[in-house]
Design an enzyme around this catalytic site. Sequence first.
Site: not given
Ligand code: TRP
Ligand code: ZN
Length: 862
Positions: A125, A265, A301, A304
């Site tokens: 991501e 995370a 997490e 999600h």
């Molecule tokens: N989606 C992750 C969260 O739970 C955010 C995230 C994890 C992220 N690794 C990343 C965002 C690297 C940018 C880059 O919030």
């Molecule tokens: Zn998140």
Amino acid sequence: MADAVTAPRQPVHLADYRAPAFAVDQVELEFDLHPQATQVRARLHMHRRSAGQLHLDGRKLKLLEIRLDGEELGDNSYHVDEAGLTIYEVPDRFTLETLVEICPAENTELSGLYMSGSGFFTQCEPEGFRKITFFPDRPDVMARYRVRMTADAQKYPVLLSNGNKLAEGTENARNWAEWEDPHPKPSYLFALVAADLVAVRDEFVTMSGRRVELGIWVERGDETRCGHAMESLKTAMRWDEDTFGLEYDLDVFNIAAVADFNAGAMENKGLNIFNTAYVLASPETATDTDFQNVERVIAHEYFHNWTGDRVTCRDWFQLSLKEGLTVFRDQEFMADQFSAAVKRIADVRLLRATQFRDDAGPLAHPVRPASYLEINNFYTTTIYEKGAEVVRMYRTLMGREAFRRGMDNYIRDNDNSAATVEDFFAAMQAAVPEHNIWQILRWYDQAGTPEITFEETYNPTNRSFMLTLRQHTNPTPGQESKLPFLMPVTVGLLDENGNEMLEETLVFHQAEQNFVFSHIDKPPVASLFRNFSAPVKLKGQSRERLAFLAAKDTDLFNRWDALQQYASAALLEAVAAHQAGRIFQLDAGLQDAIAATLRQAPRDQAFTAEALILPSESLLADDMAVVDPDAIHAVREAARATLGAALRDRFNSMYWECAKVNPADHSGPAMAARALKNAALAYLCAAGDVPRAWEQFNQGANMTDTLAALTQLADKPGEKREAALAAFYDEWKDTPLVLDKWFSVQARANAPDTLARVRALTQHEAFDLRNPNRVRALIGAFSTNQAKFHDASGDGYRLLADMVLRLDETNPQVAARLIAALGPWRRFAPARQALMRTELERILARGKLSPNTYEMASKALA
Ligand code: TRP
Ligand code: ZN
């Protein structure tokens, strides 16, 4: 301004969104893992959805083979550039096979496939998958994945990916494993781990009776610090069933911990990857705050899985659709574990400290931005925390039951698909057909923090009380004028003794609106925006009224807030006096209010600990027309010293009372007692009782108490400080997460030599620019040290810019994030403005700058 600015890539606009021309039904990936040269074979089974060429994203990939339906493609039938791969002609249904080579060992950006400690890890991501293979790397392309990987059996014995393991084996000293994820997912949720890790295992039986295998994978030796994470996971899984009826949907749930990670995370389907900071916790190494952060992030997490994975985002403009909603869910979860009011206070503190600051400056952006250069710059408190506030407003407006129906609608109607903010709205609106709530959508597209003023009129003849509310939102970049927001205003009316006459939630949606309450027997005092019912700034409350609410409000959040607002007003008055050369005098009302707070300590220790903390220096700065960091610092320190001395006996007895708690107990009440004890310690030290901190430090009862004591000692130059820092370093130099605290404590210190020490620490052998936790611990922490970062010499700004420029060469995501601290430059007097601007310009003058850093620095200057 200097001229050698890098040509940026073109911004991406929400208005340009087009559905993908091709769908991917199935993905087969084969990884042959080697640090210097990993080969990735990808077979994509695709079909056409609309006319157009096939374009796949890809970055820094060495293409070795390419086949369309088994036939090797000639050079003139495709094209590869820095953005990806274009194939000129494809049939309506086909299989594309590519073989690429990548170099994980040289991936310092920590996005894509990279190496850390004992192994290979991925972070996809938002746009990391394109660094692994050619793919339509956008969240609205959802596919089923099957993964095979091979790696050296000795070095990387554990091979993990999303979903369920199908088979594994060993051949020629190499291990292989095959994984399959039955759920369609976007590429950003792909994950792979190949490392020498050990598992802590447990299991969870879901509400429908399915058995789920749980595994937390860490480096050998860290197994003993996983118990809290595992308990938190099981609690979160049960909570989501009980609260939202959402059950886990695979037979395996794995978490792998990694020491080098750009964020907290990542929610990869069935295989979350975590920064070790949010997994490992033991009383010897982790503070109570760390314990709570582990629980919060594990829950976040996990949540999600439904809000992010099963229902994902159509495009990255909708990021808050998953993040705001999931933060809301983790906030509610934590509120249910401990005290809801105290959780709300902590959340609002964070929102005001960072989101309100950004919203008032050049980096302001809406919860759903209209454009971006680099999406990585938009993982902000606006997307996360303000986004969570918007979800909370839905719930406050609709009520709990209707909100739950709306959530059920949302999941049901968007399951296994990529949704938008409008889809969420439609699901919520359908749950309250009798109310029209469309105007709530403005919160997604208009940036800025609304300012609210009010008027009260009591009419004794017809026993009615009228409340007039007005809202105004200042311009933000690209948005000159704003339309009114729809917001819930929870109001309590109190009589002169503080008895509650009524509580009601008003729907406020015009620039100015009157609300009439009837059958009100005497003039009430209104307690407005209870529990922070909308993310706004409420202006114009008199000191008298704030003092009354701080003492009497039946809403705990507002009681805390009234004391905060009162303290802000009193301290800012003292700042003005300080600037006029007058000697500091503590506001008598503030001392009374703090004394009253102390008296009620036994009833709610967690709340009292929060209430004792004076507004931070940066919050005080937000309320000054021209920020004077030196005056703010001098006044706030003087206030703490005066309060500590004036109330010494009470702080003392409170300290000893709270010190009775068992240092290994991590229950809510035990943590509350420690928070209160350490709040008392801070006041006692401010009033000169440094030996108390030295004693507490040497007891070393647990990390919470040790660190609280070290924090106090770090403020006072002298032998004790040096001895404590040296002892701490000696004890923890081989425990990275604890060593991070050693850096942070010095970066946050209130000492005259902080700036010089931080500069020296950037040369320390344990400082490592490659490790994001270490960078955040030293540089990130320093940039929040208001008085020292804004040192009149400009050296603080220079230090930050030096680090941004060095870091931009290896890790642009982390580099760019540091720039936000320079965003508020216009709020300072001309001398500091010039120094801050100079550093932003110096960053921009670098010839070769990442789009990440370019976007942040150029926007900060605009
Ligand atoms: N989606 C992750 C969260 O739970 C955010 C995230 C994890 C992220 N690794 C990343 C965002 C690297 C940018 C880059 O919030
Ligand atoms: Zn998140």
